[in-house]
Design a protein around this motif. Structure first.
Motif, PDB file in Angstrom:
ATOM      1  N   PRO A  34      41.887  56.352  39.893  1.00 25.52           N
ATOM      2  CA  PRO A  34      41.489  55.270  39.047  1.00 25.52           C
ATOM      3  C   PRO A  34      42.065  55.835  38.174  1.00 25.52           C
ATOM      4  N   LEU A  70      46.977  47.072  43.216  1.00 31.49           N
ATOM      5  CA  LEU A  70      46.115  46.292  42.234  1.00 31.49           C
ATOM      6  C   LEU A  70      47.180  45.196  41.541  1.00 31.49           C
ATOM      7  N   ASP A 127      39.821  45.524  42.499  1.00 38.65           N
ATOM      8  CA  ASP A 127      39.287  46.667  42.846  1.00 38.65           C
ATOM      9  C   ASP A 127      38.066  46.082  42.822  1.00 38.65           C
ATOM     10  N   TRP A 159      34.534  48.078  43.380  1.00 35.96           N
ATOM     11  CA  TRP A 159      33.731  48.754  42.846  1.00 35.96           C
ATOM     12  C   TRP A 159      33.564  48.059  41.601  1.00 35.96           C
ATOM     13  N   TYR A 200      38.464  53.151  48.253  1.00 39.75           N
ATOM     14  CA  TYR A 200      38.339  52.078  47.663  1.00 39.75           C
ATOM     15  C   TYR A 200      38.800  51.140  48.755  1.00 39.75           C
ATOM     16  N   LEU A 240      39.270  46.922  48.438  1.00 41.55           N
ATOM     17  CA  LEU A 240      40.099  45.637  47.554  1.00 41.55           C
ATOM     18  C   LEU A 240      40.291  44.882  48.422  1.00 41.55           C
TER      19      LEU A 240
END
Length: 242
Positions: free
Chosen positions: A158, A167, A172, A174, A204, A206
């Motif tokens: 990140p 992004l 994201d 998480w 990831y 997303l």
């Protein structure tokens, strides 16, 4: 769920295979993105997993990494509890690919995409270009009004600039307030120590901002007789999509 399952590397891949099945079965995900999944002698690991788990499967060979056995081809995979309406392979920058599965959920479509970006430390430009290509695909799909999830091994922690294109179009999933989320951990006995990505979150999930995650967690920590089934930990995220 997304998981780099480490091909047939190591001296216990058959045992790891069993542990991968049991790990996925215990989490009961609707969709699984796989990286470094294998195909050999006409049989794909995704087909075996799909058969055991009762899930639809898809596989696409990728250019990296390469198995020591030239007859083993590594690639990307998708598993789904729902029928796959369409499966397409997309070429990103530098020959990297993304595998896209379109799933019909009621009257809407969900595009579940997986990829594995370049891993080398000095390949920042390549990763940025690959992420930019992937972001363009995402923007096109979002422009149709469809939901999009990208799940994969992005080989960048990140905050790295390589992730900025993705992004800018996806969120994201998480939730750092709960766990550190390290997926490439020095605690993993299969990890080559001293790698630049060591002790980082590089895997990831997303999603477009209409899909709000309710929980995120790691899996695949010790299901192989106290050992992890892969050199990466899996990421599991709960995202209501219908």
């Amino acid at each position: 769920m997304t998981w780099n399952v480490w091909g047939r590397f190591g001296d216990r891949w058959l045992r790891r295979q069993r542990a991968i099945v049991e790990t996925v079965r215990a989490r009961r995900p609707d969709f699984v993105a796989l990286q470094e999944t294998w195909r050999y002698d006409g049989q794909a690991q995704t087909d075996l997993l799909g058969f055991e788990l009762g899930m639809t499967s898809a596989f696409a060979p990728s250019r990296m990494p390469r198995d020591p056995d030239p007859d083993v081809r590594l690639g990307l995979g998708v598993l789904s509890r729902f029928p796959l309406r369409k499966v397409e392979q997309h070429t990103l920058s530098a020959g990297t690919i993304a595998l896209r599965a379109e799933i019909r959920l009621g009257t809407d479509s969900l595009h579940f995409i997986t990829s594995c970006l370049d891993w080398e430390e000095d390949h920042e430009r390549e990763r940025f270009a690959q992420a930019s290509s992937l972001a363009s695909l995402v923007s096109e799909l979002k422009g149709r009004g469809d939901d999009v999830v990208v799940a994969g091994d992005l080989n960048a922690p990140p905050g790295r600039p390589e992730l900025e294109p993705l992004l800018a179009v996806l969120e994201d999933c998480w939730q750092p307030q709960r766990y550190d989320g390290v997926t490439y951990s020095s605690r993993n006995p299969y990890l080559d120590k001293g790698e630049w990505l060591e002790d980082q979150r590089i895997d990831y999930i997303l999603a477009n901002n209409g899909l709000v995650p309710t929980d995120s967690r790691l899996a695949g920590l010790d299901e192989d007789h106290g050992r992890p089934p892969s050199d990466h930990y899996a990421v599991v995220t709960d995202v209501p999509v219908a």
